[in-house]
Design an enzyme around this catalytic site. Structure first.
Site, PDB file in Angstrom:
ATOM      1  N   CYS A  99       0.834  -1.205   0.000  1.00 19.86           N
ATOM      2  CA  CYS A  99       0.000   0.000   0.000  1.00 19.86           C
ATOM      3  C   CYS A  99       0.869   1.256   0.000  1.00 19.86           C
ATOM      4  O   CYS A  99       0.582   2.231  -0.707  1.00 19.86           O
ATOM      5  CB  CYS A  99      -0.910  -0.018   1.228  1.00 19.86           C
ATOM      6  N   CYS A 195      -4.562  -1.819   5.954  1.00 15.73           N
ATOM      7  CA  CYS A 195      -4.389  -0.522   5.315  1.00 15.73           C
ATOM      8  C   CYS A 195      -5.624  -0.122   4.508  1.00 15.73           C
ATOM      9  O   CYS A 195      -5.981  -0.777   3.535  1.00 15.73           O
ATOM     10  CB  CYS A 195      -3.165  -0.584   4.401  1.00 15.73           C
TER      11      CYS A 195
END
Length: 364
Positions: A99, A195
């Protein structure tokens, strides 16, 4: 004219204090709120709506503008699809690592540049040091909050554009600053979920995307002691949720997930934290990424983290290529070195980069 910084405002206290610090330093600061998940945004676990409200309220107190941008398509294609592929293959990925490399410091960076930014900034607990040889990624000053592990796949190009305003502060100092400034999110708890997806019952969430595929649970002597729901739903070193709580013997030691055999769909468990099946004297890592700009010198004194919360362990680097590298642990075997997790190398406070654990050689 002051330099323009676009900062990722997440709604949390770290990014808000970072924005305030940048403004105090004379930068022209613009906040950018990233929305990266849409599948169940109305559920109790995905808090993007409240996060945006918190980010906007903080920006108002700081006195900066804030914009919102939607990277949900990029997140699904670049991060979440890989996340599901890895779990389907029996590995345990860390989505925060990908991410950062693909969303927070690529899609976000590209967008910020179109806004005329000179820099981007985030609330990560890490530091950068600019030298004639390039930019170094350093651990955050607070050892309990250091996030350099999650940033090791950034490139020199990415890291050269980044500011980490709270990287040199302790978390307690950040909270105290937020209180003094009067930020509305000064006491907001830290996010610890996946995330951009949030905190949720993980197995239940994964089950929405991956099918169950039951198979036997076996002990080292080959005895079948239960049935697992699918190898994707377990990780090496896992102690809770195996489903063998009633399995007892004279030692009373807890059971741990030790191996996953995809060929026979067998989950192997062992008893005791220090069972040889859980201890690796070497590992092979794939897809190297060197935030330092180059692979480390094999003769250098290096330490490694094979998962975020594990302590640094001395290691030797060998067989480095563009595709993979080997780490040897002569002094202290690594516990539950898990395929799919990141193994990250350090030289002192400098994060050098790392790779994804592919295989490990256990001592038993």
């Amino acid at each position: 004219m002051s330099q323009k910084v676009v900062i990722g405002l997440s709604g949390g206290v770290d990014s808000a204090v970072s924005a305030w610090l940048l403004k105090e330093q004379g930068f022209d600061v613009i906040g950018l709120f990233m929305k990266n998940w849409e599948d169940d945004d109305d559920s109790e676990y995905c808090s993007s709506r409240q996060d945006f409200i918190d980010a906007t309220a903080a920006a108002d107190v700081i006195g900066i503008d804030i914009e919102a941008v939607n990277f949900a398509k990029e997140y699904k294609e670049r991060v979440f699809a890989d996340f599901l592929r890895e779990y389907s293959a029996g590995r345990t990925p860390n989505p925060d690592v990908l991410c950062n490399a693909e969303i927070k410091f690529r899609a976000f960076l590209d967008h910020a540049m179109t806004m005329g930014a000179d820099w981007i900034a985030t609330g990560h607990y890490a530091r950068v040091r600019r030298t004639e040889a390039g930019v170094q990624l350093l651990r955050g000053t607070d050892p309990n909050k250091d996030q350099s592990y999650f940033l090791h796949r950034l490139s020199q190009e990415q890291i050269s554009r980044v500011l980490f305003p709270v990287g040199g502060l302790l978390k307690t100092q950040v909270r105290a600053l937020a209180e003094r400034i009067g930020l509305p999110n000064a006491k907001k708890k830290d996010s610890t979920g996946i995330c951009f997806i949030g905190e949720r019952p993980f197995r239940e969430f994964l089950n929405r995307y991956l099918p169950t595929h039951p198979g036997p649970i076996k002990t080292p002597d080959g005895k079948v002691v239960g049935e697992h729901m699918g190898l994707s739903f377990y990780t090496l070193g896992q102690r809770k949720g195996i489903g063998v709580g009633g399995l007892k013997d004279a030692t009373g030691e807890p059971w741990f997930v030790a191996r996953k055999d995809l060929a026979t769909n067998t989950l192997w468990i062992c008893q005791g934290h220090d069972h040889p099946w859980l201890l690796a004297d070497r590992l092979r890592a794939a897809e190297p990424s060197w935030v330092a700009g180059h692979a480390p010198d094999p003769e250098a004194k290096l330490t490694v983290k094979t998962r975020y919360r594990q302590k640094d362990t001395p290691c030797r680097l060998a067989d480095v290529s563009a595709e993979n590298f080997t780490l040897l642990f002569d002094d202290e075997p690594q516990w539950a070195a898990t395929p799919g997790q990141s193994t990250v190398l350090y030289q002192g406070d400098v994060c050098l980069g790392g790779g994804f654990i592919d295989t490990s050689h256990t001592i038993g």
